[in-house]
Structures are given as C-alpha cells and as structure tokens.
Design a protein around this motif. Structure first.
Motif, PDB file in Angstrom:
ATOM      1  N   VAL A 126       0.841  -1.206   0.000  1.00 25.48           N
ATOM      2  CA  VAL A 126       0.000   0.000   0.000  1.00 25.48           C
ATOM      3  C   VAL A 126       0.871   1.250   0.000  1.00 25.48           C
ATOM      4  CG1 VAL A 126      -1.655   1.335   1.354  1.00 25.48           C
ATOM      5  CG2 VAL A 126      -1.992  -1.119   1.050  1.00 25.48           C
ATOM      6  N   ALA A 127       1.943   1.232   0.803  1.00 24.33           N
ATOM      7  CA  ALA A 127       2.842   2.388   0.846  1.00 24.33           C
ATOM      8  C   ALA A 127       3.500   2.625  -0.508  1.00 24.33           C
ATOM      9  CB  ALA A 127       3.912   2.175   1.925  1.00 24.33           C
ATOM     10  N   LEU A 128       3.830   1.556  -1.222  1.00 26.67           N
ATOM     11  CA  LEU A 128       4.442   1.704  -2.543  1.00 26.67           C
ATOM     12  C   LEU A 128       3.459   2.245  -3.571  1.00 26.67           C
ATOM     13  CD1 LEU A 128       6.489  -1.593  -2.540  1.00 26.67           C
ATOM     14  CD2 LEU A 128       7.472   0.663  -2.973  1.00 26.67           C
ATOM     15  N   LEU A 129       2.185   1.880  -3.440  1.00 25.32           N
ATOM     16  CA  LEU A 129       1.192   2.309  -4.416  1.00 25.32           C
ATOM     17  C   LEU A 129       0.673   3.718  -4.145  1.00 25.32           C
ATOM     18  CD1 LEU A 129      -0.822  -1.032  -4.748  1.00 25.32           C
ATOM     19  CD2 LEU A 129       0.813  -0.077  -6.371  1.00 25.32           C
ATOM     20  N   LYS A 130       0.751   4.167  -2.907  1.00 23.51           N
ATOM     21  CA  LYS A 130       0.255   5.511  -2.569  1.00 23.51           C
ATOM     22  C   LYS A 130       1.189   6.595  -3.099  1.00 23.51           C
ATOM     23  CE  LYS A 130      -2.261   4.942   1.827  1.00 23.51           C
ATOM     24  NZ  LYS A 130      -2.201   5.294   3.261  1.00 23.51           N
ATOM     25  N   ASP A 131       0.603   7.740  -3.462  1.00 21.00           N
ATOM     26  CA  ASP A 131       1.429   8.901  -3.777  1.00 21.00           C
ATOM     27  C   ASP A 131       1.496   9.819  -2.546  1.00 21.00           C
ATOM     28  OD1 ASP A 131      -0.963  10.336  -3.653  1.00 21.00           O
ATOM     29  OD2 ASP A 131      -1.184  10.485  -5.820  1.00 21.00           O
ATOM     30  N   ARG A 132       2.114  10.984  -2.696  1.00 23.24           N
ATOM     31  CA  ARG A 132       2.317  11.852  -1.554  1.00 23.24           C
ATOM     32  C   ARG A 132       1.003  12.405  -1.000  1.00 23.24           C
ATOM     33  NH1 ARG A 132       6.153  14.780  -1.670  1.00 23.24           N
ATOM     34  NH2 ARG A 132       5.477  16.405  -0.255  1.00 23.24           N
ATOM     35  N   LYS A 133      -0.062  12.340  -1.788  1.00 27.69           N
ATOM     36  CA  LYS A 133      -1.369  12.790  -1.308  1.00 27.69           C
ATOM     37  C   LYS A 133      -2.143  11.677  -0.611  1.00 27.69           C
ATOM     38  CE  LYS A 133      -1.876  16.125  -5.102  1.00 27.69           C
ATOM     39  NZ  LYS A 133      -2.707  16.481  -6.283  1.00 27.69           N
ATOM     40  N   GLY A 134      -1.543  10.488  -0.520  1.00 25.69           N
ATOM     41  CA  GLY A 134      -2.239   9.358   0.072  1.00 25.69           C
ATOM     42  C   GLY A 134      -3.219   8.692  -0.878  1.00 25.69           C
ATOM     43  N   GLU A 135      -3.029   8.888  -2.188  1.00 22.62           N
ATOM     44  CA  GLU A 135      -3.948   8.364  -3.192  1.00 22.62           C
ATOM     45  C   GLU A 135      -3.312   7.209  -3.962  1.00 22.62           C
ATOM     46  OE1 GLU A 135      -6.025  12.736  -4.099  1.00 22.62           O
ATOM     47  OE2 GLU A 135      -4.791  11.748  -5.623  1.00 22.62           O
ATOM     48  N   ILE A 136      -4.150   6.255  -4.347  1.00 18.40           N
ATOM     49  CA  ILE A 136      -3.729   5.139  -5.195  1.00 18.40           C
ATOM     50  C   ILE A 136      -4.539   5.207  -6.480  1.00 18.40           C
ATOM     51  CG2 ILE A 136      -3.608   2.640  -5.451  1.00 18.40           C
ATOM     52  CD1 ILE A 136      -3.394   2.426  -2.423  1.00 18.40           C
ATOM     53  N   HIS A 137      -3.863   5.273  -7.610  1.00 18.44           N
ATOM     54  CA  HIS A 137      -4.517   5.324  -8.913  1.00 18.44           C
ATOM     55  C   HIS A 137      -4.113   4.088  -9.716  1.00 18.44           C
ATOM     56  CE1 HIS A 137      -5.856   9.580  -8.595  1.00 18.44           C
ATOM     57  NE2 HIS A 137      -4.795   9.686  -7.808  1.00 18.44           N
ATOM     58  N   LEU A 138      -5.088   3.308 -10.147  1.00 19.85           N
ATOM     59  CA  LEU A 138      -4.838   2.128 -10.960  1.00 19.85           C
ATOM     60  C   LEU A 138      -5.625   2.249 -12.263  1.00 19.85           C
ATOM     61  CD1 LEU A 138      -5.220  -0.671  -8.238  1.00 19.85           C
ATOM     62  CD2 LEU A 138      -3.121   0.477  -8.966  1.00 19.85           C
ATOM     63  N   ASP A 139      -4.984   1.886 -13.356  1.00 21.45           N
ATOM     64  CA  ASP A 139      -5.632   1.899 -14.677  1.00 21.45           C
ATOM     65  C   ASP A 139      -5.433   0.508 -15.270  1.00 21.45           C
ATOM     66  OD1 ASP A 139      -6.734   2.399 -17.102  1.00 21.45           O
ATOM     67  OD2 ASP A 139      -5.571   4.199 -17.525  1.00 21.45           O
ATOM     68  N   ILE A 140      -6.525  -0.281 -15.339  1.00 17.95           N
ATOM     69  CA  ILE A 140      -6.424  -1.688 -15.716  1.00 17.95           C
ATOM     70  C   ILE A 140      -7.277  -1.946 -16.950  1.00 17.95           C
ATOM     71  CG2 ILE A 140      -6.731  -4.070 -14.938  1.00 17.95           C
ATOM     72  CD1 ILE A 140      -6.606  -3.007 -12.065  1.00 17.95           C
ATOM     73  N   PRO A 141      -6.673  -1.977 -18.145  1.00 21.31           N
ATOM     74  CA  PRO A 141      -7.445  -2.339 -19.341  1.00 21.31           C
ATOM     75  C   PRO A 141      -7.641  -3.851 -19.401  1.00 21.31           C
ATOM     76  CG  PRO A 141      -5.181  -1.856 -19.931  1.00 21.31           C
ATOM     77  CD  PRO A 141      -5.291  -1.610 -18.452  1.00 21.31           C
ATOM     78  N   VAL A 142      -8.813  -4.285 -19.870  1.00 20.82           N
ATOM     79  CA  VAL A 142      -9.110  -5.707 -20.018  1.00 20.82           C
ATOM     80  C   VAL A 142      -9.748  -5.925 -21.383  1.00 20.82           C
ATOM     81  CG1 VAL A 142     -10.449  -7.680 -19.159  1.00 20.82           C
ATOM     82  CG2 VAL A 142      -9.428  -6.071 -17.533  1.00 20.82           C
ATOM     83  N   THR A 143      -9.223  -6.867 -22.134  1.00 22.82           N
ATOM     84  CA  THR A 143      -9.821  -7.250 -23.415  1.00 22.82           C
ATOM     85  C   THR A 143      -9.985  -8.769 -23.447  1.00 22.82           C
ATOM     86  OG1 THR A 143      -7.650  -7.429 -24.471  1.00 22.82           O
ATOM     87  CG2 THR A 143      -8.773  -5.305 -24.633  1.00 22.82           C
TER      88      THR A 143
END
Length: 506
Positions: free
Chosen positions: A261-278
């Motif tokens: 979680v710490a690795l995925l968070k940015d300095r604002k405490g936000e986690i952004h994931l973009d997962i395309p699926v086909t």
C-alpha cells in the motif's frame, strides 16, 4: 390442400399491473423481494409468433435482499430449489400429460419492443454470512430509465441509472445497450465515487490479515462489447487507504501488504490504478472480475517482491534503481548513478510513507587497488594545495584540487620526497630522482589498504548516496537509514559491480 394446424395462437392488448408484491423466506420471515408497483402500459403480447410490445414499464419502490449463506449459496438459489422440490419426486407425471402440458418454446425471440423502462425508489441489501463478522452493504435510491429497448439488430437502447451505496457513495451508469439482439452489444460507462472501505474489514481481515482503518473507493469503468469481443478500461481510485489492527486468519496472505500500500500511494495518500481488459465472451474461462483481481494481485505481488521495478517504471530509474555502482576506490557518485539517485529521490518524495535502508559495499581486490591509486592522487593534490596556501589563495577541499598534466611530475616528486619509506639515493646520499612511473610504483607499494580502509570506503559511499538523496528531494532524514552490512562484499548480481551501494525499501 389441407394446411397443417398452427397450434395455439393468442394475443393480448391492454394494460397490466402487479402491486404490493412480496416474497418472504419461510424459516426466518426475512423479506427477500418486494415492490409497490409494477405497471405495463399499452401492452401488446402475442404467442406464435411470440411478440412483446409495451410503451412503458414502470417499477416503483422495489426491494431485494441478497444473502450469501455460510455454505456459499445465494438465498435466491434456495428459493428456486425449494420451489422445485415442492412436487413429490416419486410421483412422475404420465408421459401423455407431460406432452400436453409442455408446449414447444419458439426457437427465437425477436419481436420485442419496449419504449421505456422506468425504475424508481429501488433498494438492494446485501449480506455475506460466510464472514465473521458478516459484511453488509446496501444500494439505495436506485432510479433511472432504459429507453428504446428492442430486439431489432440495428436498435440501441439508452441507459441511465443512478443510486447510492450505503446511503452516501453515488453510482452512475450511462450508455447504450442492446441485450435482446443475437449478438449482445454494450457501450456503458459506470462511475462510482467515495465508498467508505472500513465496512469491508471482514473481507480484509480474512484475506489480508488486517482491518481497514479508513479509505474511500471510487472507480470509472468503460465497457464496450461488440460481436462478443470485450474492450474495457477500469480506472480505480483509492483515497487515504490505511490498514488498522492485525487479524489472525488462516486465509490471510503472507505478503507484506502494508508495504505494498505504501508503494502504491502517492504523496497525497492516493492510489490510482488503470487496468485495461480485453477478451472474447466465447472463451468459457474469460471473467472480467477475475482478470481485474488477478491484475491487482500481480501488482501487489510485484510491489512487495520487486519494489524498485515498480518505482523505476513510474519514475524513470528502471529496475536498476535498487543500487548505485562506483568506480574502484572512489566514493564519488558517477553520472549514471546521479540519475538513479534523482529518480529515487523523486519516488521517495512522492511516497512519504516509504523508508529506505542504504548499505555500502566494496569489491575487495578491485577497490584495494583503486583506493591505493585514489590515495596516491590525493597525496599529489595535497602538495599543490600547500603551494596555493603559501600564496594566500583561497583553496577548495583537497579532492577538488585539479593538477594539470604539465604540473603532475612536479607535485608527484614533492609527494614522493615527503613519503617516509626508504628511497634510492645517489653516491653522495641524496634522494635519487626517478621517472614518474617509478615514483608512482614506490608510493603505491608502500600504501597500506586493509579491511578497515575498505570498510571506511564502503561507509563513505553509503553516506555520499544519503547526502545526494537529501539534496535531490524533499525527504525527511528520519526516513533514510545507513545499515552496517554483514560483509565487505555484497551478494553477487549478474553484470553489476560489487563496488556499489544497495537500497532496500522498508
């Protein structure tokens, strides 16, 4: 010519309404399904051929209660099973009766047209009793409409639905569909904003091993299904996600999820994931939900097993961000190492909950010789520094002194004469002048570099990197830890020098 009988044909034209409908669970008396009103206006139904047409279908004040029982079955499955088991199994119907009471269904259903379906005042309650404590959620204020629903191949229905999860997080589904055509067509966008994640602690406790202290989930999904081919974008946003107390669970993962979680968070405490699926809906193994979960699981695994690969991809340092190599005998960071330090500093600045361990190492043979040559050059520079001091000139630190090629023999000779080791002398006892290579050889031979000097070199390398990180980014010094390695040389890495500093995310 006699025509064959066409069978039973029927039509109905008018309006229909089913009000105050409800379904109860027999043992608990829980209300599983109800609605206040289901109205069909300007209804026209035909049988053989089958056709359904309606100007408007309106469902108002409806409710559904969905429960996953401890055995994993849905309560709705149990309703269907109970209904089927109501008839005694040991009393089969006569074949002639069965033949009369089971009319042949039409092969296809094509002629369906509903101008508008309206939903108003809907609510769905959900409970997962496979967990202890159980997980509860509700989708309320469900409303919207589907207009232009038709089985015609070229027709598309407009969809607009809205609701709220747990009374606060808005859900919106907008787009076009044709679920009645032979090849399903869907072009929908679903947006969901700000659902509190702490109520999902029963899930995180069981599968992750921690309760959720706080966090909000939002997603923006775009799905296109055409000719059984799916193309989708799954943008997931998690804000201020924080794990709380540890929970003992045999099903919990052994991965360090807090680090992930710490690795995925940015300095604002936000986690952004973009997962395309086909994929293809014809594939029986294809599952959107399973693929999305698999991608997220792989991302978490990569975060904790290869954190520098994740950081390198995001901040441009590559997987090699986990180390900085040095030239033999030197503690000065070379240019390619400076680039890594800059990228790592940017990553640490963006992820303030991460801490970094720094360990310096040497290649004993190469660094022993390199350190001797460094100390030789330092002795030469010290002689020039003496000259500059005598002239009253402001001088930089000795390592920053530059000795020009035409000055080198002069200052090397002064350094050689200042050395305390025995030197060759001429017949009158004066120190004998020697060529440059010979003076260098004698000085190098008499410079002692043991394990203590090598350990000091490794320490200077670690300190140099720490200072460069502090200078390059807005990093609290409390987050950087210089650790004492177990040995002088590091673990071997293919195509990587032993003369290096290694990093570890904690």
């Amino acid at each position: 010519r006699i025509k064959e009988p066409q069978g039973l044909q029927a039509t109905f034209t008018g309006e229909s309404r089913l009000a105050k409908f409800g379904v109860l669970e027999t043992t608990t008396a829980d209300q599983l399904l109800r609605w206040e009103s289901l109205a069909l206006q300007d209804l026209s139904v035909g049988y053989q051929p089958l056709s359904i047409r309606a100007r408007k279908v309106a469902l108002a004040d409806f409710f559904a209660y969905i429960i996953i029982q401890p055995g994993g079955r849905l309560n709705l499955q149990e309703i269907v099973t109970a209904g089927r088991s109501a008839e005694p199994a040991d009393q089969p119907k006569p074949a002639s009766t069965a033949a009369r009471t089971e009319p042949r269904a039409p092969a296809t259903t094509r002629d369906i047209q509903i101008e508008e379906v309206t939903l108003q005042g809907g609510r769905v309650d959900f409970q997962d009793r496979t967990l202890k404590p159980s997980y509860n959620a509700d989708l309320s204020e469900i409303g919207g409409r589907v207009s232009g629903l038709s089985s015609a191949e070229t027709s598309l229905a407009d969809v607009e639905l809205r609701g709220k999860m747990n009374g606060a997080a808005p859900l919106e589904i907008i787009g076009k569909v044709n679920p009645l055509k032979q090849d399903l067509f869907v072009d929908l966008r679903a947006r969901f904003t700000g659902m509190d994640l702490s109520p999902a602690s029963p899930y995180s406790g069981k599968y992750v091993g921690y309760v959720i202290e706080k966090g909000k989930l939002s997603f923006d999904l775009q799905y296109l299904i055409d000719k059984k081919k799916l193309s989708s974008e799954n943008k997931i946003f998690v804000d201020q996600f924080t794990f709380g107390e540890k929970v003992e669970s045999p099903d919990a993962t052994s991965l360090p999820v807090k680090l992930a979680v710490a690795l995925l968070k940015d300095r604002k405490g936000e986690i952004h994931l973009d997962i395309p699926v086909t994929g293809s809906l014809d594939d029986p193994q294809f599952s959107i939900f399973r693929i999305v979960l698999q991608v997220i699981g792989n991302l978490i695994t990569k975060a904790v097993t290869s954190p520098f690969a994740l950081l390198g991809a995001a901040f441009g340092g590559g997987e090699g961000m986990q180390y900085v190599e040095f030239d033999p005998g030197l503690a000065r960071i070379p240019p390619d190492g400076q680039k890594k330090v800059q990228a790592l500093a940017a990553a640490l600045s963006e992820k303030p909950s991460l801490k970094l361990e720094i360990a310096g190492y040497v290649a004993p043979d190469a660094d022993r010789e390199g350190l001797k040559r460094y100390l030789l050059q330092r002795k030469v520079k010290a002689r020039k520094l003496d000259d500059l001091l005598k002239k009253g000139v402001a001088v930089p630190p000795v390592d920053e002194i530059v000795v020009a090629p035409d000055e080198y023999e002069k200052y090397l000779t002064l350094a050689y004469r200042a050395e305390p080791f025995p030197k060759p002398r001429n017949f009158i006892g004066m120190v004998k002048s020697l060529p440059v290579p010979e003076m260098e050889k004698l000085i190098l031979t008499n410079i002692e570099v043991g394990d203590g000097e090598l350990r000091a070199l490794a320490s200077r390398r670690a300190n140099a990197v720490r200072d460069a990180l502090l200078k390059a980014g807005t990093i609290d010094p409390e987050r950087l830890f210089i650790v004492e390695p177990k040995g002088l040389a590091p673990e071997k890495k293919d195509s990587v020098k032993d003369s290096r500093v290694d990093f570890k995310i904690v």
